[in-house]
Write an enzyme that holds these catalytic residues in place. Structure first.
Site, mmCIF file in Angstrom:
data_model
loop_
_atom_site.group_PDB
_atom_site.id
_atom_site.type_symbol
_atom_site.label_atom_id
_atom_site.label_comp_id
_atom_site.label_asym_id
_atom_site.label_seq_id
_atom_site.Cartn_x
_atom_site.Cartn_y
_atom_site.Cartn_z
ATOM 1 N N GLU A 173 73.631 15.901 9.379
ATOM 2 C CA GLU A 173 74.311 14.668 8.973
ATOM 3 C C GLU A 173 75.577 14.897 8.150
ATOM 4 O O GLU A 173 75.644 14.532 6.957
ATOM 5 C CB GLU A 173 73.348 13.763 8.205
ATOM 6 C CG GLU A 173 72.088 13.424 8.985
ATOM 7 C CD GLU A 173 71.233 12.354 8.305
ATOM 8 O OE1 GLU A 173 71.463 12.046 7.122
ATOM 9 O OE2 GLU A 173 70.333 11.822 8.982
ATOM 10 N N GLU A 353 65.219 13.306 13.679
ATOM 11 C CA GLU A 353 64.556 12.575 12.591
ATOM 12 C C GLU A 353 64.394 11.139 13.031
ATOM 13 O O GLU A 353 65.343 10.531 13.552
ATOM 14 C CB GLU A 353 65.409 12.547 11.309
ATOM 15 C CG GLU A 353 65.433 13.811 10.521
ATOM 16 C CD GLU A 353 66.282 13.677 9.260
ATOM 17 O OE1 GLU A 353 66.424 12.553 8.726
ATOM 18 O OE2 GLU A 353 66.816 14.699 8.821
HETATM 19 C C1 FCB Z 1 68.153 11.310 6.463
HETATM 20 C C2 FCB Z 1 68.031 12.681 5.849
HETATM 21 C C3 FCB Z 1 66.637 13.073 5.467
HETATM 22 C C4 FCB Z 1 65.857 11.917 4.882
HETATM 23 C C5 FCB Z 1 65.974 10.694 5.765
HETATM 24 C C6 FCB Z 1 65.190 9.506 5.280
HETATM 25 O O1 FCB Z 1 69.432 10.827 6.261
HETATM 26 O O2 FCB Z 1 68.539 13.640 6.741
HETATM 27 O O3 FCB Z 1 66.723 14.161 4.592
HETATM 28 O O4 FCB Z 1 66.270 11.679 3.596
HETATM 29 O O5 FCB Z 1 67.317 10.338 5.906
#
Ligand code: FCB
Length: 457
Positions: A173, A353
């Site tokens: 990110e 994620e």
């Molecule tokens: C993302 C992050 C991860 C976590 C999630 C909820 O932006 O990569 O580390 O904090 O959000």
């Protein structure tokens, strides 16, 4: 939301689809000063009064640094194929350059070998935000020299572990590092200057491309890529000013990363908008950034709705909201994946994620987190919808294995499918973890998914 039958859901995925769970170093490891680890920018940031909602820090977190064997047993018990984790750069190279810290390297070596011994594929992320503080003291990501420090770090890690990890992600990110870290300043290193943010973004992307080239040159056999946080971004109304605001936000958060990575150019409308805040770019930088990748990772939590006045109220959507206040919007994931497939020539895509924070209650050894299970099941179904429409989906990973340090929210927001009691470090699988395990077990019973192309014929 409607209930989803795990067996039917499974039938929508190919046999070799990768299922996993994800964490990151700073959020779970603790052991902030153990065995020669240097400070990271998050260690420093946590000490700024008011920076973290509950005044906490990562000193102990989930104590995963000491409890990793039991945590790996837990991962194995879920029946996943893969575990996504990150390396703390200052644990392995305390000042971000020069001397390596052998105990730190040995920790990740034990972790990787422990995963392999349990039949789990290691997915390694090099930068999940915890830059060595010593590099920040010299300008951090805004300093072009950090690009070269990162390439050296990447090469050192690949030399040690590249023969054993399935995949290496350069950055997690970069938008968050650049914008939340350097423009709004709500994340480490807490800088509030747009020009610095855009220079940091450029250096993150450049270091990604140069690291890929260096890793390939040294014969690294892992698959290489980056992980972006992306959302579909739409206007709150059809009014021209809202449409324009949404377009610009799409430029700043999606196209600013996707265009250079896949088209070798920054979006012209964003460059024009930035004016004097646009980054300094040297000859060949964009060519390096566009170095082909083996995969693209996408983190998806919710969609984004934009109004020119900044007044769109998420509560008006009528959807359920998570404990972060994020709208539950699974169809946005399908929309996003289709767009990436159609607008860019993307390599295999992974959701790296996806998950949700809710106010969990641990009662008599159980956490009945039906909302989280629904959230995960519907987002997996959204991935299946994209797959059925020809998007080259290769994997899906739940955020997160464990409740953990949720950055500026501290320990108040719980994203885990496994509950952590921070006073005892006791782990308790929530109902969502048991659902994920049962969903993965259903694979054995599920017939192989039809080829998505033939299925449409
Ligand atoms: C993302 C992050 C991860 C976590 C999630 C909820 O932006 O990569 O580390 O904090 O959000």
């Amino acid at each position: 939301m409607t209930r989803i039958d795990p067996l039917q859901l499974h039938q929508r995925f190919p046999r070799d689809f990768i299922w996993g769970v994800a964490t990151s170093a700073f959020q779970i490891e603790g052991a902030a000063t153990a065995d020669g680890k240097g400070p990271s920018i998050w260690d420093t940031f946590c000490r700024q009064p008011g920076a973290i909602a509950d005044g906490s820090n990562g000193d102990i977190a989930c104590d995963h640094y000491h409890r990793w064997p039991a945590d790996l047993d837990l991962i194995k018990a879920l029946g996943v194929d893969a575990y996504r984790f990150s390396v703390s750069w200052p644990r392995v190279q305390p000042t971000g350059e020069g001397a390596w810290n052998e105990p730190g390297l040995a920790f990740y070596e034990r972790l990787v070998d422990g995963l392999l011994a349990r039949g789990i594929k290691p997915y390694l992320t090099l930068n999940h935000w915890d830059l060595p503080q010593a590099l920040q003291d010299r300008g951090g990501w805004a300093n072009r020299d950090t690009v070269h420090r990162f390439v050296d770090y990447a090469c050192g890690m690949a030399a040690r572990l590249g023969d054993r990890v399935a995949a290496i992600t350069t950055h997690n990110e970069p938008w968050v590092v650049a914008v939340l870290g350097h423009e709004t300043g709500i994340f480490a290193p807490g800088i509030k200057r747009r020009a610095t943010a855009m220079q940091a973004a450029h250096h993150l992307l450049l270091s990604h491309g140069l690291a890929l080239q260096a890793l390939r040159a040294q014969g690294c056999s892992s698959r290489l890529g980056i992980v972006l946080n992306l959302s579909p971004i739409g206007p709150a109304t059809s009014r021209p000013e809202d449409v324009a605001a949404a377009r610009l936000e799409d430029g700043r958060s999606v196209r600013w990363y996707m265009d250079p990575l896949f088209k070798g150019a920054y979006p012209a409308d964003v460059l024009e908008h930035l004016g004097a805040d646009a980054p300094h770019i040297e000859a060949d930088d964009l060519r390096h950034i566009a170095t082909p990748m083996d995969f693209l990772g996408v983190n998806y939590y919710t969609r984004s709705v934009v109004s020119a006045s900044g007044t769109w109220d998420v509560k008006t959507s009528g959807r359920a909201l998570t404990d972060m206040g994020w709208e539950v919007y699974p169809e946005g994931l399908t929309e996003l994946l289709l767009r990436l497939h159609h607008d860019y020539r993307v390599p295999p895509l992974y959701v790296k994620e996806n998950g949700a924070a809710f106010k969990d209650q641990l009662v008599n050894g159980s956490v009945h987190d039906a909302e989280r299970t629904d959230y995960i099941a519907h987002h997996i179904a959204a991935v299946a919808d994209a797959l059925a429409q020809g998007v080259p989906m290769a994997g899906y990973m739940v955020w997160s294995l464990l409740d953990n340090f949720e950055w500026a929210s501290g320990y108040e927001k719980r994203f885990g499918i496994v509950h952590v009691d921070y006073s005892t470090q006791q782990r308790t699988p929530k109902d969502s973890a048991l659902w994920y395990r049962d969903f993965l077990r259903a694979r054995a019973a599920a017939p192989a998914a039809p080829d998505p192309v033939l299925a449409g014929a």
